[in-house]
Write a protein that holds these residues in place. Structure first.
Motif, mmCIF file in Angstrom:
data_model
loop_
_atom_site.group_PDB
_atom_site.id
_atom_site.type_symbol
_atom_site.label_atom_id
_atom_site.label_comp_id
_atom_site.label_asym_id
_atom_site.label_seq_id
_atom_site.Cartn_x
_atom_site.Cartn_y
_atom_site.Cartn_z
ATOM 1 N N ALA A 175 1.095 6.484 -6.822
ATOM 2 C CA ALA A 175 -0.117 7.548 -7.147
ATOM 3 C C ALA A 175 -0.058 9.033 -6.844
ATOM 4 O O ALA A 175 -0.273 9.782 -7.423
ATOM 5 C CB ALA A 175 -1.272 6.995 -6.412
ATOM 6 N N LYS A 176 0.740 9.314 -5.655
ATOM 7 C CA LYS A 176 1.136 10.601 -5.182
ATOM 8 C C LYS A 176 1.874 11.218 -6.138
ATOM 9 O O LYS A 176 1.772 12.520 -6.390
ATOM 10 C CB LYS A 176 1.552 10.783 -3.722
ATOM 11 N N ALA A 177 2.817 10.697 -6.546
ATOM 12 C CA ALA A 177 3.853 11.215 -7.601
ATOM 13 C C ALA A 177 3.217 11.513 -8.719
ATOM 14 O O ALA A 177 3.358 12.451 -9.431
ATOM 15 C CB ALA A 177 5.072 10.196 -7.867
ATOM 16 N N LEU A 178 2.188 10.545 -9.269
ATOM 17 C CA LEU A 178 1.621 11.021 -10.681
ATOM 18 C C LEU A 178 0.586 11.984 -10.352
ATOM 19 O O LEU A 178 0.436 12.880 -11.403
ATOM 20 C CB LEU A 178 0.801 9.597 -11.032
ATOM 21 N N LEU A 179 -0.024 12.135 -9.268
ATOM 22 C CA LEU A 179 -1.179 13.297 -9.214
ATOM 23 C C LEU A 179 -0.185 14.404 -8.917
ATOM 24 O O LEU A 179 -0.719 15.608 -9.526
ATOM 25 C CB LEU A 179 -1.973 13.012 -7.913
ATOM 26 N N ASP A 180 0.789 14.578 -8.423
ATOM 27 C CA ASP A 180 1.764 15.755 -8.071
ATOM 28 C C ASP A 180 2.058 16.198 -9.583
ATOM 29 O O ASP A 180 2.166 17.377 -10.019
ATOM 30 C CB ASP A 180 2.769 15.483 -7.306
ATOM 31 N N GLN A 181 2.436 15.201 -10.499
ATOM 32 C CA GLN A 181 2.718 15.744 -11.808
ATOM 33 C C GLN A 181 1.659 16.067 -12.599
ATOM 34 O O GLN A 181 1.549 17.036 -13.503
ATOM 35 C CB GLN A 181 3.365 14.662 -12.642
ATOM 36 N N ARG A 182 0.437 15.743 -12.208
ATOM 37 C CA ARG A 182 -0.738 16.023 -13.029
ATOM 38 C C ARG A 182 -1.197 17.597 -12.520
ATOM 39 O O ARG A 182 -1.541 18.573 -13.374
ATOM 40 C CB ARG A 182 -1.948 15.196 -12.840
ATOM 41 N N ASP A 183 -1.049 17.807 -11.244
ATOM 42 C CA ASP A 183 -1.494 19.317 -11.017
ATOM 43 C C ASP A 183 -0.427 20.217 -11.437
ATOM 44 O O ASP A 183 -0.676 21.169 -11.639
ATOM 45 C CB ASP A 183 -1.378 19.225 -9.237
ATOM 46 N N ARG A 184 0.880 19.812 -11.523
ATOM 47 C CA ARG A 184 1.924 20.763 -12.282
ATOM 48 C C ARG A 184 1.428 21.108 -13.720
ATOM 49 O O ARG A 184 1.497 22.466 -14.001
ATOM 50 C CB ARG A 184 3.305 20.295 -12.047
ATOM 51 N N ARG A 220 0.775 -1.268 0.055
ATOM 52 C CA ARG A 220 -0.158 -0.081 0.014
ATOM 53 C C ARG A 220 0.720 1.181 0.019
ATOM 54 O O ARG A 220 0.356 2.156 -0.617
ATOM 55 C CB ARG A 220 -0.880 -0.056 1.190
ATOM 56 N N GLU A 221 1.962 1.206 0.620
ATOM 57 C CA GLU A 221 3.003 2.235 0.776
ATOM 58 C C GLU A 221 3.573 2.643 -0.627
ATOM 59 O O GLU A 221 3.281 3.792 -1.262
ATOM 60 C CB GLU A 221 3.752 2.335 1.841
ATOM 61 N N ALA A 222 3.894 1.557 -1.422
ATOM 62 C CA ALA A 222 4.528 1.884 -2.435
ATOM 63 C C ALA A 222 3.238 2.218 -3.668
ATOM 64 O O ALA A 222 3.533 3.156 -4.260
ATOM 65 C CB ALA A 222 5.062 0.216 -2.908
ATOM 66 N N ALA A 223 2.352 1.752 -3.330
ATOM 67 C CA ALA A 223 0.982 2.134 -4.397
ATOM 68 C C ALA A 223 0.461 3.842 -4.070
ATOM 69 O O ALA A 223 0.476 4.323 -5.102
ATOM 70 C CB ALA A 223 -0.144 1.404 -4.358
ATOM 71 N N ASP A 224 0.709 3.985 -2.824
ATOM 72 C CA ASP A 224 0.201 5.342 -2.507
ATOM 73 C C ASP A 224 1.362 6.372 -2.935
ATOM 74 O O ASP A 224 1.003 7.503 -3.447
ATOM 75 C CB ASP A 224 0.020 5.413 -1.020
ATOM 76 N N ALA A 225 2.596 5.876 -2.883
ATOM 77 C CA ALA A 225 3.552 6.777 -3.275
ATOM 78 C C ALA A 225 3.633 6.878 -4.791
ATOM 79 O O ALA A 225 3.997 8.025 -5.274
ATOM 80 C CB ALA A 225 5.076 6.322 -2.674
ATOM 81 N N ALA A 244 -2.826 2.635 -10.358
ATOM 82 C CA ALA A 244 -1.989 2.386 -9.349
ATOM 83 C C ALA A 244 -2.476 1.911 -7.857
ATOM 84 O O ALA A 244 -2.097 0.992 -7.581
ATOM 85 C CB ALA A 244 -0.864 3.492 -8.822
ATOM 86 N N ARG A 245 -3.784 2.373 -7.702
ATOM 87 C CA ARG A 245 -4.547 2.171 -6.741
ATOM 88 C C ARG A 245 -5.480 0.991 -7.089
ATOM 89 O O ARG A 245 -5.988 0.055 -6.129
ATOM 90 C CB ARG A 245 -5.446 3.304 -6.162
ATOM 91 N N ILE A 246 -5.702 0.602 -8.276
ATOM 92 C CA ILE A 246 -6.556 -0.484 -8.554
ATOM 93 C C ILE A 246 -5.648 -1.980 -8.230
ATOM 94 O O ILE A 246 -6.357 -2.726 -7.836
ATOM 95 C CB ILE A 246 -6.927 -0.342 -10.065
ATOM 96 N N GLY A 247 -4.495 -1.959 -8.447
ATOM 97 C CA GLY A 247 -3.849 -3.096 -8.449
ATOM 98 C C GLY A 247 -3.599 -3.525 -6.822
ATOM 99 O O GLY A 247 -3.304 -4.780 -6.706
ATOM 100 N N THR A 248 -3.681 -2.485 -6.073
ATOM 101 C CA THR A 248 -3.382 -2.766 -4.613
ATOM 102 C C THR A 248 -4.353 -3.853 -3.858
ATOM 103 O O THR A 248 -3.723 -4.751 -3.366
ATOM 104 C CB THR A 248 -3.317 -1.588 -4.068
#
Length: 506
Positions: free
Chosen positions: A158-167, A151-156, A218-222
């Motif tokens: 997903a967070k990296a992808l969402l941060d890139q999306r926000d930029r 879960r920590e790997a999936a959350d990390a 990324a969250r779906i496979g967890t």
């Protein structure tokens, strides 16, 4: 009688004679047999005295995000290594509310990767119930730690992808603002800028949608990985069978003891350099092997056969020396008991031709102190040899073992038969015996080999064909100093050679 030989020049001798090594190791069967038996007993005793502690086992199915069909087992080995960490051990001990230190608890369990996704955990305890509880707590701690890491790997990710999306959304807002400000202007340059801005806005919009999709995946496979990691075999105690455990450890001890015994016997044989083959013993003594005798056979029938063989040999030796006035002796090396029994049979065979006295030169006066049987010849000690009448035939019995008085051997007999036990004397000592007998002008009639290897097929006869053909076999004996001696009597071949060391010279 032994026909002396002059050694022919031959090729270089092998560094290690495998045949002699095998025969010598086989001759030391008591050594490696005893070590093998000792290993068998020690293994069985350890199984009885040190039984294995109560043990429980459980199996865990581990799902990995990086699973591949051609994985060589790296992932499951990583899981085994993670199982042997203080973090998982501490979590299990907290669940058990145990005061044991994690470092000590880690010594009581072990993990084994059965397949790329199946992990086996073996845990020991004071009782079966404690071992089962420890196994369950350890499996739960491992599953929880594995799920948390997934879960920590999936959350990390997903967070990296969402941060890139926000930029990219911020950049898209800037592009929209620029397009709104340039729409009120006109001109060819403004048209070209607007065209590039619209292309950039389309690219950013596509990439933002792509990052949204990747974050969702990324969250779906967890959940699939979390559900795939579970305990598939509940903790259960392992029942140890004492007979099976004892048989297994006894077999291992037997094999280890046998291997150790064979190694010790082989090394000892090479270091000791004790000839065991007829060929080597005859070559080192410079005399042919004329007969063989078993060494202390066990059982009534083997003893009866050995006694019959000894009596036949005594009769043969009596026929060989009959008609000669020279005293004869038997000199033993490593077989004092066998030589004394052979000497008595030899004396009984010679006593039929006239009076005979046996001169006992053996250490400990084995023959002189024994109780004589009816019909046995007279036996005197070596110190009373001078009292024997010259009209009586003498049969001397002595020893050529280390510490022998070489100058006294000639008083036992000027002709001798060596009774040598196979593998008893070293090659250097056999050389010494041959030289000393030659210096005392004692003719060696032959060698009686005691306890030979039954599979020894080497030739123990020394023969010089050219000299025998030139001299002939029917030459009449000549008289020298009132006694009948063979003409052109030759000394053992070792007497003509120089000494190998200063110790042998002394």
């Amino acid at each position: 009688m032994t026909t002396r030989t002059t050694p022919e020049p031959s090729g270089a001798a092998p560094l290690l004679d495998l045949q002699a090594l095998v025969v010598a190791v086989r001759g030391r069967r008591r050594l490696w047999g005893s070590l093998a038996l000792l290993g068998l007993l020690v293994g069985a005793a350890l199984a009885v005295l040190l039984p294995p502690p109560p043990t429980a086992v459980t199996k865990v199915l581990v799902a990995h995000q990086e699973d591949q069909p051609n994985d060589p087992g790296t992932l499951i080995r990583t899981d085994v290594a993670l199982l042997q960490t203080t973090r998982i051990a501490d979590q299990a001990l907290r669940a058990l509310k145990s005061p044991v230190k994690p470092e000590d608890f880690m010594k009581d369990y072990a993990g084994t990767g059965l397949t790329n996704n199946l992990l086996r955990i073996d845990v020991s305890g004071e009782t079966d119930a404690e071992a089962v509880a420890r196994a369950g707590a350890l499996a739960d701690a491992f599953v929880a730690d594995h799920v948390r890491r997934i879960r920590e790997a999936a959350d990390a990710e997903a967070k990296a992808l969402l941060d890139q999306r926000d930029r990219m959304r911020e950049e898209l807002a800037q592009v929209n603002t620029t397009i709104g400000g340039a729409s009120a202007q006109s001109g060819p340059k403004v048209s070209a800028d607007l065209e590039s801005l619209f292309a950039r806005r389309a690219e950013l919009t596509s990439r933002i949608a792509d990052f949204d999709q990747r974050a969702a995946e990324a969250r779906i496979g967890t959940p699939r990985l979390v559900a795939g990691t579970q305990i598939v075999d509940a903790p259960r105690p392992i029942r140890h069978s004492l007979p099976r455990t004892a048989a297994t450890q006894a077999g291992l001890g037997l094999v280890l003891g046998l291997v150790l015994g064979l190694a010790v016997a082989a090394v000892g044989t090479v270091v000791a350099d004790r000839p065991v083959l007829r060929r080597d013993i005859a070559a080192n003594l410079g005399a042919s092997v004329v007969a063989e005798l078993p060494h202390r056979p066990a059982g009534p029938w083997p003893r009866r056969r050995a006694r019959a063989a000894r009596e036949r040999l005594a009769a043969s030796l009596a026929r060989t020396v009959r008609g000669s006035a020279e005293p004869v002796s038997l000199l033993e090396l490593g077989c004092e008991r066998g030589a004394s029994e052979l000497a008595l049979d030899f004396a009984r065979a010679l006593a039929a031709d006239g009076p005979l006295t046996v001169v006992d030169g053996l250490p400990g006066r084995r023959l002189a102190d024994r109780r004589p049987a009816p019909g046995d010849p007279a036996v005197v000690g070596g110190e009373r040899a001078a009292t024997v009448s010259r009209q009586e035939r003498r049969l001397g019995v002595g020893s050529v073992a280390p510490g022998a008085a070489w100058t006294d051997l000639r008083y036992l007999g000027t002709r001798t038969v060596l009774v040598v036990r196979a593998g008893h004397g070293s090659a250097a000592w056999l050389h010494t015996v041959a030289r000393q007998l030659a210096d005392q002008h004692i003719t060696v009639l032959g060698v009686v080999l005691v306890d030979p290897d039954p599979r020894d097929r080497t030739d123990g006869t020394l023969w010089d064909g050219a000299r025998t053909a030139a001299r002939g076999r029917s030459e009449p004996p000549v008289r020298q100093n009132g006694s009948e001696r063979r003409r052109a009597e030759r000394l053992p071949m070792w007497a003509a050679r120089g000494s190998d060391s200063d110790q042998e010279d002394r």
